[in-house]
Design a protein around this motif. Structure first.
Motif, PDB file in Angstrom:
ATOM      1  N   SER A 111       0.843  -1.195   0.000  1.00 56.48           N
ATOM      2  CA  SER A 111       0.000   0.000   0.000  1.00 56.48           C
ATOM      3  C   SER A 111       0.881   1.248   0.000  1.00 56.48           C
ATOM      4  CB  SER A 111      -0.928   0.018   1.214  1.00 56.48           C
ATOM      5  OG  SER A 111      -0.271   0.519   2.373  1.00 56.48           O
ATOM      6  N   THR A 112       0.393   2.312  -0.636  1.00 58.88           N
ATOM      7  CA  THR A 112       1.102   3.585  -0.685  1.00 58.88           C
ATOM      8  C   THR A 112       0.105   4.726  -0.761  1.00 58.88           C
ATOM      9  OG1 THR A 112       2.644   4.958  -1.963  1.00 58.88           O
ATOM     10  CG2 THR A 112       1.349   3.339  -3.193  1.00 58.88           C
ATOM     11  N   GLY A 118       3.874   3.610  -6.914  1.00 53.15           N
ATOM     12  CA  GLY A 118       3.426   2.248  -7.176  1.00 53.15           C
ATOM     13  C   GLY A 118       4.365   1.468  -8.074  1.00 53.15           C
ATOM     14  N   GLU A 119       4.854   2.113  -9.138  1.00 53.36           N
ATOM     15  CA  GLU A 119       5.764   1.423 -10.053  1.00 53.36           C
ATOM     16  C   GLU A 119       7.083   1.075  -9.372  1.00 53.36           C
ATOM     17  OE1 GLU A 119       5.071   0.162 -13.032  1.00 53.36           O
ATOM     18  OE2 GLU A 119       3.035   0.833 -12.601  1.00 53.36           O
ATOM     19  N   LYS A 120       7.525   1.933  -8.450  1.00 53.47           N
ATOM     20  CA  LYS A 120       8.757   1.636  -7.718  1.00 53.47           C
ATOM     21  C   LYS A 120       8.559   0.416  -6.821  1.00 53.47           C
ATOM     22  CE  LYS A 120      11.740   4.651  -6.587  1.00 53.47           C
ATOM     23  NZ  LYS A 120      12.552   5.705  -5.951  1.00 53.47           N
ATOM     24  N   LEU A 121       7.351   0.274  -6.270  1.00 50.86           N
ATOM     25  CA  LEU A 121       7.064  -0.913  -5.463  1.00 50.86           C
ATOM     26  C   LEU A 121       7.159  -2.173  -6.317  1.00 50.86           C
ATOM     27  CD1 LEU A 121       4.091   0.237  -3.195  1.00 50.86           C
ATOM     28  CD2 LEU A 121       6.406  -0.335  -2.466  1.00 50.86           C
ATOM     29  N   LYS A 122       6.637  -2.124  -7.514  1.00 52.69           N
ATOM     30  CA  LYS A 122       6.708  -3.301  -8.386  1.00 52.69           C
ATOM     31  C   LYS A 122       8.160  -3.594  -8.791  1.00 52.69           C
ATOM     32  CE  LYS A 122       3.162  -2.131 -11.225  1.00 52.69           C
ATOM     33  NZ  LYS A 122       2.158  -2.352 -12.300  1.00 52.69           N
ATOM     34  N   GLU A 123       8.940  -2.548  -8.996  1.00 50.24           N
ATOM     35  CA  GLU A 123      10.363  -2.741  -9.288  1.00 50.24           C
ATOM     36  C   GLU A 123      11.079  -3.378  -8.102  1.00 50.24           C
ATOM     37  OE1 GLU A 123      11.916   1.061 -10.333  1.00 50.24           O
ATOM     38  OE2 GLU A 123      10.630   1.276 -12.105  1.00 50.24           O
ATOM     39  N   ALA A 124      10.596  -3.101  -6.886  1.00 52.81           N
ATOM     40  CA  ALA A 124      11.217  -3.640  -5.673  1.00 52.81           C
ATOM     41  C   ALA A 124      10.787  -5.067  -5.375  1.00 52.81           C
ATOM     42  CB  ALA A 124      10.886  -2.747  -4.480  1.00 52.81           C
ATOM     43  N   TYR A 129       0.335  -2.792  -6.346  1.00 52.24           N
ATOM     44  CA  TYR A 129       0.172  -1.843  -5.250  1.00 52.24           C
ATOM     45  C   TYR A 129      -1.291  -1.435  -5.097  1.00 52.24           C
ATOM     46  CZ  TYR A 129      -0.185   1.930  -8.730  1.00 52.24           C
ATOM     47  OH  TYR A 129      -0.577   2.736  -9.765  1.00 52.24           O
ATOM     48  N   ILE A 130      -1.619  -0.958  -3.904  1.00 55.61           N
ATOM     49  CA  ILE A 130      -2.967  -0.495  -3.582  1.00 55.61           C
ATOM     50  C   ILE A 130      -2.851   0.903  -3.011  1.00 55.61           C
ATOM     51  CG2 ILE A 130      -5.003  -0.861  -2.122  1.00 55.61           C
ATOM     52  CD1 ILE A 130      -4.242  -3.874  -2.141  1.00 55.61           C
ATOM     53  N   GLU A 131      -3.644   1.813  -3.528  1.00 56.16           N
ATOM     54  CA  GLU A 131      -3.606   3.183  -3.003  1.00 56.16           C
ATOM     55  C   GLU A 131      -4.250   3.237  -1.618  1.00 56.16           C
ATOM     56  OE1 GLU A 131      -4.390   6.511  -5.646  1.00 56.16           O
ATOM     57  OE2 GLU A 131      -4.360   5.113  -7.345  1.00 56.16           O
ATOM     58  N   ASP A 132      -3.647   4.058  -0.773  1.00 55.58           N
ATOM     59  CA  ASP A 132      -4.063   4.161   0.629  1.00 55.58           C
ATOM     60  C   ASP A 132      -3.956   5.633   1.053  1.00 55.58           C
ATOM     61  OD1 ASP A 132      -4.648   3.662   3.271  1.00 55.58           O
ATOM     62  OD2 ASP A 132      -2.804   2.599   3.727  1.00 55.58           O
TER      63      ASP A 132
END
Length: 263
Positions: A111-112, A118-124, A129-132
């Motif tokens: 969540s972010t 969000g794209e950085k989370l997928k790169e990690a 990702y889910i918006e929060d």
């Protein structure tokens, strides 16, 4: 973390021994902050055994230690679907890397508050990702395991997204709220779910070395997001407080870089 330069316990802490110290009121009960040398009680200094380079090693405690303890308490299985609440934090990114190293095909969401991260989370390593944006997850999705890093500010909402028999591990308090009010366990845990936690004060040399062995055995990529030198402390804090902050940031003693290069 560093190397023993002076000691009064040659057996446990010989000169040249790599060591880690976490928690223990450093900078509070003991004077000092960023420094080349630090003096600490022996009982909060833990010998470690690893060949990881300093820039990677410095990224591990206490971020990866906290993530590792939380991962163990969540009792993750390969079939789980996982949510990390507050995923852009250092602990959130570390947790995803540790989990993916053991379960490469597992579904793990982060969540972010900011969709642009969000794209950085997928790169990690996150599946999605889910918006929060306001402490309420923008999804109807449910999860088997949830790592709660925002804390009391969002934990009730997290519990509403847990599946039957699922586990929520409340580890962080990034939401700025320290206590949970008006909590009715019977109603909040009505999905036959479980609530646990992890605190990095639960530390020992054995547990730290277990983490280091896991990282080396699984090939976990522990490189920090940003590396600053000791004289760049102000820039490091400016980055952490900026909207660009993401993942783990370390401050490295230039002498450690020199020693590493000469090995």
């Amino acid at each position: 973390m560093g190397i023993v330069e002076q000691t009064n316990d040659e057996e446990k802490l010989p000169l040249g021994q790599k060591v880690v110290s976490i928690m223990g009121e450093m900078g509070r009960a003991f004077d000092g902050s960023y420094a080349e040398y630090v003096l600490l009680p022996n009982d909060q200094i833990y010998p470690i055994h690893t060949d990881l380079p300093w820039a990677q090693l410095a990224a591990i405690p206490e971020t990866y230690y906290t993530a590792f303890g939380s991962m163990k308490n969540l009792r993750i299985q390969a079939s789980d679907q996982i949510l990390v609440r507050g995923a852009t934090s250092g602990v959130g990114v570390a947790f995803a890397k540790l989990v993916k190293a053991q379960f490469p095909d597992i579904r793990i969401f982060g969540s972010t508050r900011k969709a642009e991260k969000g794209e950085k989370l997928k790169e990690a390593g996150f599946s999605d990702y889910i918006e929060d944006p306001n402490g309420i997850l923008d999804t109807e999705e449910t999860f088997d395991k949830i790592l709660e890093l925002i804390g009391p500010a969002t934990i009730k909402d997290s519990l509403s997204h847990i599946r039957e028999g699922g586990v929520v591990c409340s580890t962080g308090q990034l939401g700025g709220k320290w206590f949970l009010e008006d909590f009715d366990p019977i109603m909040e845990l009505k999905h036959n779910s479980y609530l646990t936690t992890f605190h990095s004060s639960d530390v020992s040399g054995e547990k730290l070395n277990e983490l280091l062995a896991y990282i080396e055995e699984k090939g976990v990529a522990v490189e920090p997001e940003k590396v600053f030198m000791l004289e760049e402390v102000a820039q490091a804090h400016a980055f952490l407080q900026s909207q660009d902050s993401f993942g783990k940031v370390i401050v490295l003693d230039p002498s450690a870089v020199g020693e590493q290069a000469s090995e």
